[in-house]
Design a protein around this motif. Sequence first.
Motif, PDB file in Angstrom:
ATOM      1  N   PHE A   3      -6.039   0.269   5.030  1.00  0.00           N
ATOM      2  CA  PHE A   3      -6.256  -0.666   6.136  1.00  0.00           C
ATOM      3  C   PHE A   3      -6.044   0.100   7.433  1.00  0.00           C
ATOM      4  CE2 PHE A   3      -4.276  -4.531   8.484  1.00  0.00           C
ATOM      5  CZ  PHE A   3      -5.454  -4.747   9.181  1.00  0.00           C
ATOM      6  N   GLU A   4      -7.121   0.286   8.198  1.00  0.00           N
ATOM      7  CA  GLU A   4      -7.078   1.088   9.407  1.00  0.00           C
ATOM      8  C   GLU A   4      -7.360   0.231  10.641  1.00  0.00           C
ATOM      9  OE1 GLU A   4      -8.696   5.386   7.747  1.00  0.00           O
ATOM     10  OE2 GLU A   4     -10.098   4.038   8.749  1.00  0.00           O
ATOM     11  N   LYS A  39       1.926  -4.168   3.513  1.00  0.00           N
ATOM     12  CA  LYS A  39       1.382  -3.013   2.807  1.00  0.00           C
ATOM     13  C   LYS A  39       1.153  -1.857   3.775  1.00  0.00           C
ATOM     14  CE  LYS A  39      -1.021  -6.028  -0.492  1.00  0.00           C
ATOM     15  NZ  LYS A  39      -2.342  -6.396  -1.081  1.00  0.00           N
ATOM     16  N   LYS A  40       0.658  -0.760   3.246  1.00  0.00           N
ATOM     17  CA  LYS A  40       0.414   0.421   4.070  1.00  0.00           C
ATOM     18  C   LYS A  40      -0.793   0.209   4.975  1.00  0.00           C
ATOM     19  CE  LYS A  40      -0.494   5.392   3.772  1.00  0.00           C
ATOM     20  NZ  LYS A  40      -0.787   6.529   2.873  1.00  0.00           N
ATOM     21  N   PHE A  41      -0.659   0.617   6.241  1.00  0.00           N
ATOM     22  CA  PHE A  41      -1.770   0.586   7.182  1.00  0.00           C
ATOM     23  C   PHE A  41      -1.603   1.768   8.129  1.00  0.00           C
ATOM     24  CE2 PHE A  41       1.588  -1.444   9.517  1.00  0.00           C
ATOM     25  CZ  PHE A  41       1.404  -1.044  10.830  1.00  0.00           C
ATOM     26  N   SER A  42      -2.627   2.017   8.938  1.00  0.00           N
ATOM     27  CA  SER A  42      -2.542   3.097   9.910  1.00  0.00           C
ATOM     28  C   SER A  42      -3.288   2.713  11.171  1.00  0.00           C
ATOM     29  CB  SER A  42      -3.120   4.400   9.345  1.00  0.00           C
ATOM     30  OG  SER A  42      -4.482   4.234   8.996  1.00  0.00           O
ATOM     31  N   ILE A  43      -2.819   3.204  12.306  1.00  0.00           N
ATOM     32  CA  ILE A  43      -3.541   3.105  13.565  1.00  0.00           C
ATOM     33  C   ILE A  43      -4.155   4.464  13.818  1.00  0.00           C
ATOM     34  CG2 ILE A  43      -3.382   2.733  16.049  1.00  0.00           C
ATOM     35  CD1 ILE A  43      -1.224   0.718  15.581  1.00  0.00           C
ATOM     36  N   ILE A  47      -4.486 -10.886  15.033  1.00  0.00           N
ATOM     37  CA  ILE A  47      -3.791  -9.910  14.188  1.00  0.00           C
ATOM     38  C   ILE A  47      -3.124 -10.605  13.002  1.00  0.00           C
ATOM     39  CG2 ILE A  47      -1.847  -8.296  14.129  1.00  0.00           C
ATOM     40  CD1 ILE A  47      -2.676  -7.461  16.983  1.00  0.00           C
ATOM     41  N   SER A  48      -2.497 -11.746  13.241  1.00  0.00           N
ATOM     42  CA  SER A  48      -1.835 -12.446  12.135  1.00  0.00           C
ATOM     43  C   SER A  48      -2.862 -12.967  11.134  1.00  0.00           C
ATOM     44  CB  SER A  48      -0.968 -13.588  12.668  1.00  0.00           C
ATOM     45  OG  SER A  48      -1.763 -14.571  13.320  1.00  0.00           O
ATOM     46  N   ASP A  49      -3.982 -13.512  11.633  1.00  0.00           N
ATOM     47  CA  ASP A  49      -5.029 -14.000  10.729  1.00  0.00           C
ATOM     48  C   ASP A  49      -5.645 -12.857   9.929  1.00  0.00           C
ATOM     49  OD1 ASP A  49      -4.605 -16.531  11.705  1.00  0.00           O
ATOM     50  OD2 ASP A  49      -6.425 -16.592  12.938  1.00  0.00           O
ATOM     51  N   LEU A  50      -5.915 -11.750  10.599  1.00  0.00           N
ATOM     52  CA  LEU A  50      -6.498 -10.588   9.923  1.00  0.00           C
ATOM     53  C   LEU A  50      -5.557 -10.051   8.853  1.00  0.00           C
ATOM     54  CD1 LEU A  50      -8.670  -8.312   9.765  1.00  0.00           C
ATOM     55  CD2 LEU A  50      -7.355  -7.120  11.534  1.00  0.00           C
ATOM     56  N   CYS A  51      -4.301  -9.877   9.208  1.00  0.00           N
ATOM     57  CA  CYS A  51      -3.335  -9.325   8.249  1.00  0.00           C
ATOM     58  C   CYS A  51      -3.151 -10.249   7.050  1.00  0.00           C
ATOM     59  CB  CYS A  51      -1.996  -9.081   8.943  1.00  0.00           C
ATOM     60  SG  CYS A  51      -2.010  -7.708  10.124  1.00  0.00           S
ATOM     61  N   ALA A  52      -3.096 -11.551   7.307  1.00  0.00           N
ATOM     62  CA  ALA A  52      -2.935 -12.501   6.203  1.00  0.00           C
ATOM     63  C   ALA A  52      -4.131 -12.429   5.252  1.00  0.00           C
ATOM     64  CB  ALA A  52      -2.780 -13.913   6.753  1.00  0.00           C
ATOM     65  N   TYR A  53      -5.327 -12.279   5.815  1.00  0.00           N
ATOM     66  CA  TYR A  53      -6.524 -12.206   4.989  1.00  0.00           C
ATOM     67  C   TYR A  53      -6.555 -10.919   4.169  1.00  0.00           C
ATOM     68  CZ  TYR A  53     -11.397 -11.767   3.648  1.00  0.00           C
ATOM     69  OH  TYR A  53     -12.544 -11.587   2.920  1.00  0.00           O
ATOM     70  N   VAL A  54      -6.316  -9.789   4.826  1.00  0.00           N
ATOM     71  CA  VAL A  54      -6.388  -8.500   4.127  1.00  0.00           C
ATOM     72  C   VAL A  54      -5.303  -8.397   3.069  1.00  0.00           C
ATOM     73  CG1 VAL A  54      -6.265  -5.988   4.416  1.00  0.00           C
ATOM     74  CG2 VAL A  54      -7.462  -7.381   6.118  1.00  0.00           C
ATOM     75  N   MET A  72       3.682  -5.285  15.734  1.00  0.00           N
ATOM     76  CA  MET A  72       3.127  -6.610  15.481  1.00  0.00           C
ATOM     77  C   MET A  72       2.433  -6.667  14.125  1.00  0.00           C
ATOM     78  SD  MET A  72       0.381  -8.850  17.725  1.00  0.00           S
ATOM     79  CE  MET A  72       1.242  -8.500  19.259  1.00  0.00           C
ATOM     80  N   ILE A  73       1.679  -5.625  13.801  1.00  0.00           N
ATOM     81  CA  ILE A  73       0.999  -5.586  12.510  1.00  0.00           C
ATOM     82  C   ILE A  73       2.013  -5.573  11.372  1.00  0.00           C
ATOM     83  CG2 ILE A  73      -0.530  -4.227  11.030  1.00  0.00           C
ATOM     84  CD1 ILE A  73      -1.890  -3.267  13.653  1.00  0.00           C
ATOM     85  N   GLN A  74       3.063  -4.772  11.523  1.00  0.00           N
ATOM     86  CA  GLN A  74       4.098  -4.713  10.488  1.00  0.00           C
ATOM     87  C   GLN A  74       4.765  -6.069  10.277  1.00  0.00           C
ATOM     88  OE1 GLN A  74       6.478  -1.438  12.009  1.00  0.00           O
ATOM     89  NE2 GLN A  74       5.721  -0.108  10.386  1.00  0.00           N
ATOM     90  N   LYS A  75       4.788  -6.869  11.320  1.00  0.00           N
ATOM     91  CA  LYS A  75       5.379  -8.209  11.233  1.00  0.00           C
ATOM     92  C   LYS A  75       4.596  -9.083  10.252  1.00  0.00           C
ATOM     93  CE  LYS A  75       6.178 -12.178  14.319  1.00  0.00           C
ATOM     94  NZ  LYS A  75       6.056 -12.622  15.742  1.00  0.00           N
ATOM     95  N   TYR A  76       3.280  -8.847  10.155  1.00  0.00           N
ATOM     96  CA  TYR A  76       2.430  -9.702   9.346  1.00  0.00           C
ATOM     97  C   TYR A  76       1.856  -9.019   8.111  1.00  0.00           C
ATOM     98  CZ  TYR A  76       2.506 -12.792  13.405  1.00  0.00           C
ATOM     99  OH  TYR A  76       2.906 -13.607  14.425  1.00  0.00           O
TER     100      TYR A  76
END
Length: 248
Positions: A192-193, A238-242, A176-183, A231-235
């Motif tokens: 980002f969904e 920007k705006k995202f959704s589950i 999750i941290s690697d993905l969020c950093a990349y996006v 956890m996603i918000q930690k990394y």
Amino acid sequence: MKGYVHSVESFSTLDGPGIRSVVFLQGCPLRCQYCHNPDTWQMNEGNLVDSAEVIARVLKNKNYIARNGGVTISGGEPTAQIDFLAELLKGFKEAGLHTAVDTSGYVDLDDIDRIIDDTDLFIVDIKHMDPEKCRELTGRSNEKVLALLGHLENLHQAVWIRNVLLPGFTDTEKHISDLCAYVQKLQNVQNFEVLPYHALAKAKYQDLDLPYKLDGISEFDSKQLLQYQDMIQKYYSKKFSIQHDAWM
């Protein structure tokens, strides 16, 4: 030109902005363990249909989809039938529709350049940030999808990114941290969904006499999803959704 079409959905709110028609093409080079449409894998199955027929069918709904929506071409992997895909996109653009291509990213950049002028939005699935984990999960590495995303950013092309939250594969803090950093570094990502895994397709595998490799893996409950949202918000700032109802 004729191509193999799996199905056409008249009205969707989960496959791009607004209300959309979705054309699902046949054929896919990946074998994602969580795929919910294994019946799209084989290339020369489905319905062999002329592109003009597909375009005419979608345009019957133009009054409903044209204002804020459009048409999304999905699959399978739509770029696996690149000639047919290019002809569909050209026809839809000439008819004044917003166009989106929903892709795994397993595509050559030369093929993307063939359709770039007729595609308003790319919805790109990042399966896994680690190339070997991606290969384990899908049968292919992530090299092509990362090259595609870099190419689309250089072209300032609008992109939505999706990732399936799958227990044991993509639910770790490192992924999750690697993905969020990349996006987060990509300047052209409009959405980002994160899509939680579900097992609704298990019956399809049984009907097709295919092994369901995720048998026994539990779906997420609402409490777990809130934890992953935090956890996603930690990394990711920007705006995202589950998307509880969306799937890929």
